[in-house]
Scaffold this active site. Structure first.
Site, PDB file in Angstrom:
ATOM      1  N   ASP A  54      -5.066 -17.954  14.357  1.00  0.00           N
ATOM      2  CA  ASP A  54      -5.991 -16.850  14.175  1.00  0.00           C
ATOM      3  C   ASP A  54      -5.587 -15.733  15.140  1.00  0.00           C
ATOM      4  O   ASP A  54      -5.269 -15.998  16.304  1.00  0.00           O
ATOM      5  CB  ASP A  54      -7.420 -17.315  14.475  1.00  0.00           C
ATOM      6  CG  ASP A  54      -8.470 -16.353  13.961  1.00  0.00           C
ATOM      7  OD1 ASP A  54      -8.411 -15.163  14.347  1.00  0.00           O
ATOM      8  OD2 ASP A  54      -9.341 -16.775  13.183  1.00  0.00           O
TER       9      ASP A  54
ATOM     10  N   SER B  88      -1.452   1.695   8.345  1.00  0.00           N
ATOM     11  CA  SER B  88      -2.183   2.133   7.158  1.00  0.00           C
ATOM     12  C   SER B  88      -2.318   3.646   7.084  1.00  0.00           C
ATOM     13  O   SER B  88      -2.437   4.324   8.120  1.00  0.00           O
ATOM     14  CB  SER B  88      -3.590   1.507   7.176  1.00  0.00           C
ATOM     15  OG  SER B  88      -4.430   2.109   6.222  1.00  0.00           O
TER      16      SER B  88
ATOM     17  N   GLU C 232      -4.911   5.038   6.285  1.00  0.00           N
ATOM     18  CA  GLU C 232      -6.247   5.356   6.791  1.00  0.00           C
ATOM     19  C   GLU C 232      -6.191   5.903   8.222  1.00  0.00           C
ATOM     20  O   GLU C 232      -7.158   6.493   8.700  1.00  0.00           O
ATOM     21  CB  GLU C 232      -7.147   4.125   6.735  1.00  0.00           C
ATOM     22  CG  GLU C 232      -7.547   3.692   5.332  1.00  0.00           C
ATOM     23  CD  GLU C 232      -8.586   4.612   4.696  1.00  0.00           C
ATOM     24  OE1 GLU C 232      -9.346   5.251   5.441  1.00  0.00           O
ATOM     25  OE2 GLU C 232      -8.620   4.685   3.456  1.00  0.00           O
TER      26      GLU C 232
ATOM     27  N   TYR D 210     -12.038   0.939  10.862  1.00  0.00           N
ATOM     28  CA  TYR D 210     -10.790   0.324  10.405  1.00  0.00           C
ATOM     29  C   TYR D 210      -9.598   1.208  10.753  1.00  0.00           C
ATOM     30  O   TYR D 210      -8.589   0.733  11.297  1.00  0.00           O
ATOM     31  CB  TYR D 210     -10.848   0.096   8.899  1.00  0.00           C
ATOM     32  CG  TYR D 210      -9.528  -0.307   8.285  1.00  0.00           C
ATOM     33  CD1 TYR D 210      -9.040  -1.613   8.414  1.00  0.00           C
ATOM     34  CD2 TYR D 210      -8.764   0.608   7.574  1.00  0.00           C
ATOM     35  CE1 TYR D 210      -7.834  -1.985   7.854  1.00  0.00           C
ATOM     36  CE2 TYR D 210      -7.551   0.243   7.007  1.00  0.00           C
ATOM     37  CZ  TYR D 210      -7.088  -1.054   7.150  1.00  0.00           C
ATOM     38  OH  TYR D 210      -5.884  -1.411   6.587  1.00  0.00           O
TER      39      TYR D 210
END
Length: 331
Positions: A56, A125, A127, A149
């Site tokens: 993780d 990204s 974004e 994000y």
């Protein structure tokens, strides 16, 4: 035989990348989280050829274990909390996984790989551009993220640059614009639209509720974009690249194409819903992939119209299959 470790292997990009690397003769490891819910449907068809390790991005020790188990030549960090809308309601989780998770992986590689043999890819990204400072956006365009994000992705991007320049690591970022496929999650607008059009055409739904139809994006096919990821790690020197089609389309155009593919007039079925409006919307996102074309020799192969048709047809096939299964079970 090269070996690759992919975080986020069960996602859209991870599954396409795993397919590509297997075709090229790689030994492929995938980092997967322990979960009571099995989410391997995107890699079911190749799972017997993959080696999955538990880990993780929020757990540093598990990343060391994954590196030890896989001994990779290449690490592709695709895992993230990647749904922009969710980042508004879970900003701390998004920052921890999508932002700090990158640093945890880079630090694990730095300590584990003393010889600087491992090549690292970070999924950045579009974004990050958010309130765009230039149109189109390229590698030199300033970032102005407009969501938690986007902010987290900027952190991960600059962490990658910092580790490359500070420690001499082969670490690159691919600034990928929106890329879609039949494997896209239903929470994303492209898949929500194609699934909605398919459901309405089959009589399973009557309407589709959406937010801002005027939002514009540069949409490409995920299968094309993973080719660019791989090419970035095959170059002599590490560098960052924008990966995009260079074309932009509105959400309304996406809707028109999807409903046209099933012979319906979208205006009879689509309703605007304030719940799906973002607190802060990004402006015109359209990428300039010139550098990727020149230096990587990369070109997108699937155009926007073909992509939407592909997704609608896949959703129709899935829904018809589900209906047949339900009928068989009832009998």
């Amino acid at each position: 035989m090269k070996t690759a470790l992919i975080t986020g292997i069960t996602g859209q990009d991870g599954s396409y990348l795993a397919e590509l690397l297997l075709e090229k003769g790689y030994r492929v490891f995938g980092l997967v989280r322990r979960s009571s819910t099995v989410t391997f449907e995107r890699i079911d068809h190749i799972q017997d050829r993959l080696e999955l390790v538990s880990g993780d991005l929020s757990d540093q020790n598990s990343l060391f274990y994954a590196l030890e188990a896989s001994q990779p030549d290449e690490v592709y960090n695709l895992a993230a909390q990647s749904f922009v809308q969710t980042s508004w309601t879970q900003p701390v989780l998004t920052g921890d996984v999508t932002g700090l998770g990158v640093t945890r992986m880079l630090e694990a590689i730095r300590i584990f790989d003393r010889e600087r043999r491992i090549r690292f890819y970070q999924a950045s990204s579009s974004e990050m551009f958010g309130k765009v400072q230039a149109v189109p956006q390229d590698e030199d365009t300033s970032f102005y993220p407009r969501s938690p994000y986007g902010v987290a992705k900027v952190y991960g991007h600059w962490a990658t640059v910092n580790y490359r320049e500070s420690y001499g690591m082969y670490a690159v970022s691919g600034i990928l614009f929106n890329h879609e496929s039949p494997r896209r999650g239903l929470e994303f607008v492209t898949r929500k639209v194609t699934d909605g059009a398919a459901r309405i055409s089959l009589g399973l739904s009557r309407e589709l509720r959406l937010g801002n139809l005027d939002a514009q994006r540069d949409w490409g096919f995920a299968g094309d974009y993973v080719r660019a990821m791989h090419l970035m790690l095959q170059q002599d020197e590490p560098d960052d690249y924008v990966v995009a089609t260079g074309e932009t389309h509105t959400v309304q155009k996406l809707v028109e194409l999807a409903f046209s593919a099933v012979g319906l007039d979208w205006r009879e079925h689509v309703k605007l819903d304030e719940r799906f409006m973002r607190p802060a919307e990004v402006d015109l996102l359209v990428g300039d992939p010139g550098k990727a074309k020149r230096k990587l020799g990369w070109e997108p192969e699937v155009n926007f119209e073909s992509l939407v048709t592909m997704m609608v047809e896949a959703d129709l096939e899935r829904l018809r299959g589900n209906r047949r299964s339900a009928v068989s079970s009832a009998v």
